[in-house]
Write a protein that holds these residues in place. Structure first.
Motif, PDB file in Angstrom:
ATOM      1  N   VAL A 142       0.856  -1.186   0.000  1.00  0.00           N
ATOM      2  CA  VAL A 142       0.000   0.000   0.000  1.00  0.00           C
ATOM      3  C   VAL A 142       0.893   1.237   0.000  1.00  0.00           C
ATOM      4  N   ILE A 143       0.640   2.132  -0.962  1.00  0.00           N
ATOM      5  CA  ILE A 143       1.474   3.308  -1.163  1.00  0.00           C
ATOM      6  C   ILE A 143       0.619   4.558  -0.968  1.00  0.00           C
ATOM      7  N   ALA A 144       1.110   5.495  -0.201  1.00  0.00           N
ATOM      8  CA  ALA A 144       0.392   6.751   0.049  1.00  0.00           C
ATOM      9  C   ALA A 144       0.649   7.726  -1.087  1.00  0.00           C
ATOM     10  N   ALA A 145       0.152   7.366  -2.270  1.00  0.00           N
ATOM     11  CA  ALA A 145       0.280   8.226  -3.453  1.00  0.00           C
ATOM     12  C   ALA A 145      -0.788   7.800  -4.449  1.00  0.00           C
ATOM     13  N   PRO A 146      -1.282   8.700  -5.282  1.00  0.00           N
ATOM     14  CA  PRO A 146      -2.276   8.351  -6.292  1.00  0.00           C
ATOM     15  C   PRO A 146      -1.698   7.344  -7.289  1.00  0.00           C
ATOM     16  N   ARG A 224       2.165  -9.062 -14.228  1.00  0.00           N
ATOM     17  CA  ARG A 224       1.105  -8.051 -14.261  1.00  0.00           C
ATOM     18  C   ARG A 224       1.268  -7.129 -13.067  1.00  0.00           C
ATOM     19  N   TRP A 225       1.270  -5.831 -13.358  1.00  0.00           N
ATOM     20  CA  TRP A 225       1.241  -4.802 -12.326  1.00  0.00           C
ATOM     21  C   TRP A 225      -0.178  -4.241 -12.269  1.00  0.00           C
ATOM     22  N   SER A 226      -0.788  -4.291 -11.092  1.00  0.00           N
ATOM     23  CA  SER A 226      -2.141  -3.764 -10.908  1.00  0.00           C
ATOM     24  C   SER A 226      -2.091  -2.579  -9.949  1.00  0.00           C
ATOM     25  N   PHE A 227      -2.811  -1.521 -10.327  1.00  0.00           N
ATOM     26  CA  PHE A 227      -2.836  -0.288  -9.535  1.00  0.00           C
ATOM     27  C   PHE A 227      -4.258  -0.097  -9.018  1.00  0.00           C
ATOM     28  N   CYS A 228      -4.499  -0.541  -7.802  1.00  0.00           N
ATOM     29  CA  CYS A 228      -5.835  -0.500  -7.217  1.00  0.00           C
ATOM     30  C   CYS A 228      -5.958   0.765  -6.366  1.00  0.00           C
ATOM     31  N   ALA A 229      -6.899   1.613  -6.732  1.00  0.00           N
ATOM     32  CA  ALA A 229      -7.085   2.875  -6.012  1.00  0.00           C
ATOM     33  C   ALA A 229      -7.884   2.622  -4.740  1.00  0.00           C
ATOM     34  N   VAL A 230      -7.241   2.794  -3.595  1.00  0.00           N
ATOM     35  CA  VAL A 230      -7.942   2.693  -2.315  1.00  0.00           C
ATOM     36  C   VAL A 230      -8.745   3.965  -2.087  1.00  0.00           C
ATOM     37  N   ASP A 231      -8.130   5.112  -2.328  1.00  0.00           N
ATOM     38  CA  ASP A 231      -8.807   6.408  -2.359  1.00  0.00           C
ATOM     39  C   ASP A 231      -7.989   7.318  -3.268  1.00  0.00           C
ATOM     40  N   GLU A 232      -8.270   8.597  -3.255  1.00  0.00           N
ATOM     41  CA  GLU A 232      -7.597   9.500  -4.188  1.00  0.00           C
ATOM     42  C   GLU A 232      -6.089   9.578  -3.961  1.00  0.00           C
ATOM     43  N   ASN A 233      -5.655   9.359  -2.742  1.00  0.00           N
ATOM     44  CA  ASN A 233      -4.240   9.519  -2.415  1.00  0.00           C
ATOM     45  C   ASN A 233      -3.580   8.227  -1.944  1.00  0.00           C
ATOM     46  N   THR A 234      -4.210   7.098  -2.158  1.00  0.00           N
ATOM     47  CA  THR A 234      -3.655   5.827  -1.695  1.00  0.00           C
ATOM     48  C   THR A 234      -3.842   4.773  -2.790  1.00  0.00           C
ATOM     49  N   THR A 235      -2.794   4.000  -3.038  1.00  0.00           N
ATOM     50  CA  THR A 235      -2.813   2.962  -4.070  1.00  0.00           C
ATOM     51  C   THR A 235      -2.317   1.652  -3.488  1.00  0.00           C
ATOM     52  N   LEU A 266       9.542  -3.605  -3.914  1.00  0.00           N
ATOM     53  CA  LEU A 266       8.258  -2.964  -3.619  1.00  0.00           C
ATOM     54  C   LEU A 266       8.405  -1.895  -2.537  1.00  0.00           C
ATOM     55  N   ARG A 267       9.237  -2.156  -1.556  1.00  0.00           N
ATOM     56  CA  ARG A 267       9.457  -1.131  -0.521  1.00  0.00           C
ATOM     57  C   ARG A 267      10.124   0.111  -1.119  1.00  0.00           C
ATOM     58  N   ARG A 268      11.055  -0.097  -2.039  1.00  0.00           N
ATOM     59  CA  ARG A 268      11.675   1.053  -2.708  1.00  0.00           C
ATOM     60  C   ARG A 268      10.661   1.791  -3.585  1.00  0.00           C
ATOM     61  N   MET A 269       9.782   1.039  -4.246  1.00  0.00           N
ATOM     62  CA  MET A 269       8.730   1.669  -5.043  1.00  0.00           C
ATOM     63  C   MET A 269       7.856   2.560  -4.175  1.00  0.00           C
ATOM     64  N   LYS A 270       7.525   2.072  -3.014  1.00  0.00           N
ATOM     65  CA  LYS A 270       6.712   2.851  -2.077  1.00  0.00           C
ATOM     66  C   LYS A 270       7.438   4.134  -1.671  1.00  0.00           C
ATOM     67  N   SER A 271       8.713   4.004  -1.322  1.00  0.00           N
ATOM     68  CA  SER A 271       9.482   5.187  -0.892  1.00  0.00           C
ATOM     69  C   SER A 271       9.612   6.203  -2.018  1.00  0.00           C
ATOM     70  N   GLN A 272       9.895   5.726  -3.240  1.00  0.00           N
ATOM     71  CA  GLN A 272      10.069   6.645  -4.361  1.00  0.00           C
ATOM     72  C   GLN A 272       8.769   7.351  -4.714  1.00  0.00           C
ATOM     73  N   SER A 273       7.667   6.620  -4.737  1.00  0.00           N
ATOM     74  CA  SER A 273       6.381   7.224  -5.094  1.00  0.00           C
ATOM     75  C   SER A 273       5.957   8.256  -4.059  1.00  0.00           C
ATOM     76  N   GLU A 274       6.107   7.921  -2.788  1.00  0.00           N
ATOM     77  CA  GLU A 274       5.717   8.865  -1.739  1.00  0.00           C
ATOM     78  C   GLU A 274       6.653  10.075  -1.712  1.00  0.00           C
ATOM     79  N   ALA A 275       7.934   9.871  -2.037  1.00  0.00           N
ATOM     80  CA  ALA A 275       8.858  11.009  -2.100  1.00  0.00           C
ATOM     81  C   ALA A 275       8.497  11.932  -3.260  1.00  0.00           C
ATOM     82  N   ARG A 276       8.092  11.379  -4.382  1.00  0.00           N
ATOM     83  CA  ARG A 276       7.698  12.217  -5.513  1.00  0.00           C
ATOM     84  C   ARG A 276       6.417  12.998  -5.194  1.00  0.00           C
TER      85      ARG A 276
END
Length: 302
Positions: A142-146, A224-235, A266-276
Motif C-alpha cells: 500500500v502506497i500513500a500516493a495516487p 502483471r502490475w495492478s494499480f488499485c485505487a484505495v482512495d484519491e491519495n492511496t494505491t 516494492l518497498r523502494r517503489m513505495k518510498s520513491q512514489s511517496e517522495a515524488r
C-alpha cells in the motif's frame, strides 16, 4: 669339407617366431605379436572405446544442450492471474473477518492455520513453485500516493535504477500508444549470472500493465502490475508474475533470491512514489493537481 649351413628362411617357409609374412617393400619379416598384447588391444576396442559408441557419447550432451536451449522459448502453461482490484473492492474488511475466525475456531486451530508472517511493509505475499520450473509470485504493498503517480514511477527508467535492486541498464527500444519495449540488465550477486532481457509492457490503463518476455536469458517472464485505487491519495500496488531463470540455479537459491529482492523492490517503489508526491506538494513550481491525475493515457517513459 666345410659344415653345411642352413639357408635363411624364404618367403614360403614358416617360422613359429615370426608373423608368417614378409614386408615386400623392405624385405624384412615382422615379429609375431605376443598373445597378451593382442588380448589387450581387443579389450580396448570392444569394451573401453568401442567405435560405435564414440560418436553418441560425444554428441548426446550437445544434443541435450541444444534441445534445452531451443525449448527455452517454448510456452509453459499459460499465466492468467486473476483480477485483484475488483476482488479488493468486494472482500470483507480484515477486522471483521478476523473477528469471525476468532469466534469460530479454538486457539490451537488458530495457531495451525495462521499464515507465515509477511515481509516487512508488504500487504500480501505468496510464492509457490511451478511444475515446469521457476515460481509464481504475488506481492502487494500500500502506497500513500495516487495510482497515476505510482504508474509514472514504475515506468520511468530513471526511477528504475532507484527501486530495482541491481539494475545496470534500462533502455526503451520501442514505444507506441499502448505499449513499450524495454531492455533491462540486472546484476546483483557475483555468484549468479546477470539477467539481460527484453520485454513488452502492454498498458491497460488505468488499472494494470501486462509484461511479457520478448527475448533474453530468462526462460520465462510473464507479469502483471495492478494499480488499485484505495482512495484519491492511496494505491494498492499488486505484482503477479511467473518467472524462471534461463541458467541453472537450484530451486532453493532461486526462492531465496526472490524472497530478498521482490519485497525490497516494492518497498523502494513505495518510498520513491511517496517522495515524488511530497516533492510535488512542496514545490511551488509544480501544480499540485498533477499528483491526483489518473488519466487513461500511457505515461511517458524516460
Amino acid at each position: 669339407m666345410p659344415p653345411a649351413q642352413n639357408p635363411a628362411p624364404g618367403p614360403a617357409e614358416h617360422n613359429p617366431n615370426l608373423t608368417g609374412h614378409n614386408d615386400a617393400r623392405s624385405g624384412t619379416i615382422r615379429r609375431k605379436e605376443p598373445a597378451h598384447c593382442a588380448v589387450f588391444k581387443s579389450m580396448m576396442r570392444q569394451h573401453i572405446f568401442p567405435a560405435a559408441t564414440i560418436t553418441p557419447r560425444l554428441v548426446a550432451p550437445l544434443l541435450l544442450f541444444v534441445s534445452s536451449t531451443a525449448s527455452a522459448a517454448d510456452p509453459a502453461s499459460p499465466f492468467t492471474p486473476p483480477p485483484v482490484c475488483e476482488a479488493a473492492r468486494e472482500e470483507t474488511p480484515p477486522a471483521a473477518s478476523g473477528a469471525q475466525n476468532a469466534d469460530s475456531s479454538g486457539g490451537e486451530n488458530r495457531e495451525q492455520d495462521r499464515p507465515p508472517p509477511l515481509p516487512t511493509g508488504l500487504a500480501d505475499y505468496a510464492l509457490r513453485p511451478v511444475a515446469e520450473g521457476g515460481f509464481e509470485v504475488t506481492a502487494a504493498i500500500v502506497i500513500a500516493a495516487p495510482r497515476g503517480l505510482v504508474r509514472e514511477t514504475l515506468t520511468d527508467c530513471g526511477e528504475a535504477f532507484r527501486y530495482m535492486p541491481g539494475m545496470r541498464l534500462c533502455k526503451v527500444l520501442d514505444s507506441g500508444p499502448d505499449y513499450d519495449v524495454t531492455r533491462h540488465k540486472i546484476k546483483r550477486y557475483w555468484l549468479l549470472p546477470g539477467a539481460d532481457f527484453i520485454f513488452r509492457a502492454r498498458y491497460h490503463l488505468p488499472e494494470r500493465i501486462d509484461v511479457k518476455l520478448v527475448e533474453g536469458n530468462l526462460r520465462r517472464l510473464e507479469a502483471r502490475w495492478s494499480f488499485c485505487a484505495v482512495d484519491e491519495n492511496t494505491t494498492r500496488l499488486v505484482y503477479q508474475a511467473s518467472i524462471e531463470a534461463g541458467w541453472y540455479v537450484s530451486q532453493r537459491a532461486e526462492r531465496r533470491t526472490l524472497e530478498r529482492d521482490l519485497p525490497e523492490m516494492l518497498r523502494r517503489m513505495k518510498s520513491q512514489s511517496e517522495a515524488r508526491r511530497a516533492m510535488i506538494e512542496n514545490s511551488p513550481a509544480l501544480p499540485a493537481d498533477d499528483i491526483n491525475s489518473d488519466t487513461t493515457g500511457k505515461p511517458s517513459n524516460g
